[in-house]
Motif scaffolding. Structure first.
Motif, short mmCIF file in Angstrom:
data_model
loop_
_atom_site.label_atom_id
_atom_site.label_comp_id
_atom_site.label_asym_id
_atom_site.label_seq_id
_atom_site.Cartn_x
_atom_site.Cartn_y
_atom_site.Cartn_z
N ILE A 245 0.79 0.62 -5.64
CA ILE A 245 1.79 1.69 -5.53
C ILE A 245 1.81 2.23 -4.10
N ALA A 246 0.62 2.51 -3.55
CA ALA A 246 0.53 3.03 -2.19
C ALA A 246 1.14 2.05 -1.19
N ASN A 247 0.91 0.74 -1.39
CA ASN A 247 1.48 -0.28 -0.51
C ASN A 247 3.00 -0.22 -0.52
N GLU A 248 3.62 -0.06 -1.73
CA GLU A 248 5.08 0.00 -1.84
C GLU A 248 5.62 1.24 -1.14
N LEU A 249 5.01 2.41 -1.41
CA LEU A 249 5.55 3.65 -0.89
C LEU A 249 5.36 3.77 0.62
N VAL A 250 4.18 3.38 1.12
CA VAL A 250 3.94 3.47 2.56
C VAL A 250 4.85 2.49 3.32
N THR A 251 5.01 1.27 2.78
CA THR A 251 5.90 0.29 3.41
C THR A 251 7.33 0.82 3.48
N ASN A 252 7.82 1.42 2.37
CA ASN A 252 9.18 1.98 2.35
C ASN A 252 9.32 3.12 3.36
N SER A 253 8.23 3.92 3.49
CA SER A 253 8.29 5.01 4.47
C SER A 253 8.46 4.47 5.88
N PHE A 254 7.71 3.43 6.22
CA PHE A 254 7.84 2.83 7.55
C PHE A 254 9.22 2.18 7.75
N LYS A 255 9.80 1.65 6.65
CA LYS A 255 11.11 1.00 6.76
C LYS A 255 12.25 2.02 6.87
N TYR A 256 12.23 3.02 5.98
CA TYR A 256 13.40 3.89 5.85
C TYR A 256 13.10 5.37 6.12
N GLY A 257 11.83 5.75 6.06
CA GLY A 257 11.50 7.18 6.07
C GLY A 257 11.30 7.76 7.43
N THR A 258 12.18 7.57 8.37
CA THR A 258 12.05 8.15 9.71
C THR A 258 13.21 9.09 9.97
N ASN A 259 13.00 10.05 10.87
CA ASN A 259 14.08 10.98 11.23
C ASN A 259 15.00 10.33 12.26
N ALA A 260 15.95 11.10 12.69
CA ALA A 260 16.94 10.55 13.64
C ALA A 260 16.30 10.12 14.95
N GLY A 261 15.18 10.72 15.28
CA GLY A 261 14.50 10.35 16.53
C GLY A 261 13.69 9.08 16.42
N GLY A 262 13.56 8.53 15.21
CA GLY A 262 12.83 7.28 15.03
C GLY A 262 11.35 7.45 14.85
N GLN A 263 10.88 8.72 14.72
CA GLN A 263 9.44 8.93 14.53
C GLN A 263 9.18 9.27 13.06
N LEU A 264 8.19 8.58 12.49
CA LEU A 264 7.83 8.79 11.09
C LEU A 264 6.72 9.83 11.00
N ARG A 265 6.93 10.82 10.10
CA ARG A 265 5.86 11.76 9.75
C ARG A 265 5.56 11.56 8.26
N LEU A 266 4.37 11.08 7.98
CA LEU A 266 3.97 10.78 6.60
C LEU A 266 2.78 11.65 6.23
N HIS A 267 2.89 12.33 5.08
CA HIS A 267 1.81 13.20 4.59
C HIS A 267 1.38 12.70 3.21
N VAL A 268 0.09 12.43 3.05
CA VAL A 268 -0.46 11.96 1.77
C VAL A 268 -1.50 12.97 1.32
#
Length: 680
Positions: A587-610
């Protein structure tokens, strides 16, 4: 014990026969001496070790019948020298001879018998005893000023220290032996033997320049004798060492090998000549002179039919393969690799076969013949796995054999003691005629039996405890080895599966299919990471925070150039068992991978909180990023995508569920229950 009892009976019968048949003594003795001489003639013409043992044993029986103790000791010493095997029989005969020569104060033969004792102990891997007897040889030699014996003793000490990997001590003994040998006449063979041993030790230590120095000294000793065959062999050995040490120029290596070829032709030694050509082709290849390399490989090809040695053909085929690959001709390289692979397989040289299998796997992968690439890759992994376990299996077998042998020794010893006690009891009854003496004897015997059997009982109990302890230790080592083997095989299986997916991706042109394969490969890596952490912890639980940190780092490597800020709020000591960790890791692999693919702001920087917290009976792990989230038209509850479906099914496997919401970014919450066994 049985042998001594049999000897006593034979001697008793011999004495009775002498007393009864005194008038026939001269005739009988002449006949026995004639038989002894006949046996000696047969021994001098016999080369079979088993037959010699049989003949010497017959001589011992005959000498005992004649009452000739010096002859018995002489034959026992000779018998010790041909009774190699495991060293046990050698020890028995050498010990018997040594006891006689000590009594007779025969120093010369004492030295010989003591040396055989040292050798027998070395064969039995009883190195402390071997050192003890070898030092006795040196002491006796010094007392009698026998330089040859001192050298023999020191060479034995060197050999034992070499077996124990105590190389400085081994070299010290060899050096002292060489100093003594240089002061004795006709010393060439001894000095060459010492130099050979020194060369081997330095070779083992990786000090190739010193190894080469000793070989050069051997060659200088041989040159005046003009033995062309031996000179060729030692010059080839020197070239082998030079190829490893990088301590001489290419020109010096060529000079040595051309000299070796000259000696080989002089001795008509085709194999030695071909081996020199092999070294010479390697030398030119190392020097980057490929035309000369090819020339000497062709010279070897001409000689191969006459030599007809599969192992040498294999070595030459490997050299050919390396040459053609270096020249960019992969087809021809693979042709020679295949020849070498089949030869190594036929003669059972698995390490060399493994390397050729890897080369062939690379070749067929390059040719996009993935079926053959997989076959050779599987051969490589299987051989690597087999070689990895060979030493451990050998150690277990040695433990089992040692245990069986010691059990047999204990059983035989008890049986012999019982027989001896019974024999003493019967003899006492025959010698006692009066009732009182008989009663006293019986009383004493009864008391002795009670004490003896009490002692035996205690000894058996102690022996059983020791055997049980040894068994438990052996079984524990076997289980530890089995667990290591299981981890090793699981790791290999993950590697093979990942390699197969990689090979499959190379054969596919459709990008969507490649993405699917890449997702599968990522899931395999997440499970492999669980296995790796489980193996490193040597337990049945996994620290969740450490696992997620490693997983996120692995996924981040696949998104080069993307900046990210990762925050984690999970107790470092929080653990999960493997049954929960596998689905949660996927599950973590799916969600983290999706965050890196799609979960970034307009500036292109990802902020991920677990984070991880508890709600009632559930543990809740939350993944939140700063991206746009799932489109409003996308219903996560009814979606048919592989990722969402997989998360849903895995959450059920954790006896929980998942929830999605959007609040300045996508938020996935995974509800799960902790295993009741995790804290045990």
């Amino acid at each position: 014990m049985t042998n001594h009892l049999t000897t006593s009976v034979i001697r008793y019968i011999a004495v009775v026969g002498i007393l009864v048949l005194i008038p026939l003594k001269p005739f009988a003795q002449d006949k026995q001496e004639a038989k002894m001489d006949s046996l000696e003639l047969i021994i001098n013409q016999t080369k079979s070790e088993d037959k010699l043992i049989e003949l010497f044993s017959a001589q011992i029986v005959l000498a005992e019948q004649m009452g000739d103790s010096p002859k018995v000791a002489e034959v026992e010493l000779r018998l010790a020298k041909v009774s190699s095997y495991d060293g046990i029989e050698m020890q028995q005969y050498a010990k018997s001879a040594l006891n006689y020569y000590r009594t007779a104060k025969d120093t010369s033969n004492m030295i010989e018998a003591t040396y055989q004792m040292a050798y027998s102990k070395q064969l039995q891997n009883d190195y402390d005893s071997a050192i003890f007897f070898a030092k006795n040889v040196v002491t006796l030699g010094e007392e009698s000023r026998d330089t040859v014996s001192i050298i023999k003793g020191r060479l034995m000490l060197s050999s034992v220290h070499n077996h124990l990997a105590q190389f400085p001590k081994s070299l010290e003994e060899l050096n002292q032996s060489k100093v003594l040998a240089e002061s004795t006449p006709d010393n060439k063979s001894v000095i060459m033997d010492i130099l050979n041993r020194e060369s081997f030790i330095y070779y083992t230590l990786g000090e190739y320049d010193k190894s080469a120095e000793k070989i050069n000294q051997i060659i200088e000793i041989l040159k005046p004798e003009g033995d062309a065959r031996r000179l060729n062999i030692w010059l080839n050995n020197l070239a082998s060492v030079y190829s490893l040490c990088n301590c001489v120029s290419f020109e010096r290596r060529k000079e040595v090998l051309k000299e070796s070829i000259g000696y080989a032709k002089q001795a008509n030694f085709t194999y030695g000549e071909a081996f020199a050509y092999k070294h010479l082709s390697d030398t030119y290849r190392d020097a980057g002179e490929l035309d000369s390399t090819r020339h000497y490989l062709e010279e070897i090809e001409v000689l191969l039919p006459e030599i007809n040695k599969p192992d040498f053909t294999g070595l030459v085929s490997v050299a050919q393969g390396f040459y053609w690959r270096h020249n960019g001709n992969r087809e021809k390289a693979a042709y020679y690799y295949k020849i070498a692979h089949d030869i190594w397989q036929e003669i059972g040289r698995q390490d060399e076969q493994k390397e050729m299998a890897l080369n062939l796997s690379d070749f067929y992968s390059y040719k996009e013949d993935f079926k053959k690439a997989y076959q050779y890759l599987y051969t490589y992994v299987s051989l690597k796995d087999s070689l990895y376990n060979a030493d451990n299996v050998k150690k277990i077998k040695e433990l089992e054999l040692s245990y069986d042998f010691r059990q047999k020794q204990i059983t035989d010893s008890l049986r012999n003691q019982e027989k001896l006690l019974q024999s003493e009891y019967e003899t006492t009854l025959q010698k006692r005629s009066k009732l009182m003496i008989l009663l006293v004897g019986i009383g004493v015997l009864i008391i002795a039996c009670v004490i003896y059997y009490s002692f035996i009982k205690q000894r058996k109990l102690a022996g059983l405890l020791r055997v049980k302890s040894d068994q438990v230790e052996i079984e524990l080592k076997q289980k530890e080895l089995l667990l290591t083997e299981i981890h090793h095989r699981v790791k290999n299986n993950f590697q093979i599966l990942s390699s197969l997916l990689e090979l499959q991706a190379k054969g596919v042109d459709d990008q969507a299919t490649k993405d699917r394969i890449s997702e599968g490969k990522s899931r395999v890596k997440s499970m492999a990471l669980i296995h790796s952490q489980l193996y490193d912890n040597e337990g049945l639980t996994i620290h969740l925070a450490e696992y997620l940190k490693n997983l996120i780092n692995e996924i981040q490597k696949s998104f080069e150039g993307q900046t990210s800020e990762i925050n984690m709020d999970i107790d470092a000591e929080y653990t999960l068992d493997i049954d929960n960790m596998v689905p949660l890791g996927l599950i973590a692999n799916e969600l983290v991978t999706n965050s890196f693919k799609y979960g970034t702001n307009a500036g292109g920087q990802l902020r991920l909180h677990v984070s991880l917290h508890q709600e009632g009976e559930y543990n809740v792990i939350t993944f939140k990023d700063n991206g746009p989230g799932v489109p409003s038209s996308f219903d996560v509850k009814t979606a048919k995508s592989t990722g969402i479906w997989l998360i849903s099914r895995l959450a059920l496997q954790l006896h929980g569920h998942y929830e999605y919401e959007y609040n300045e970014g996508a938020i996935f919450k995974i509800y799960f229950t902790q295993s009741e066994f995790v804290n045990y």
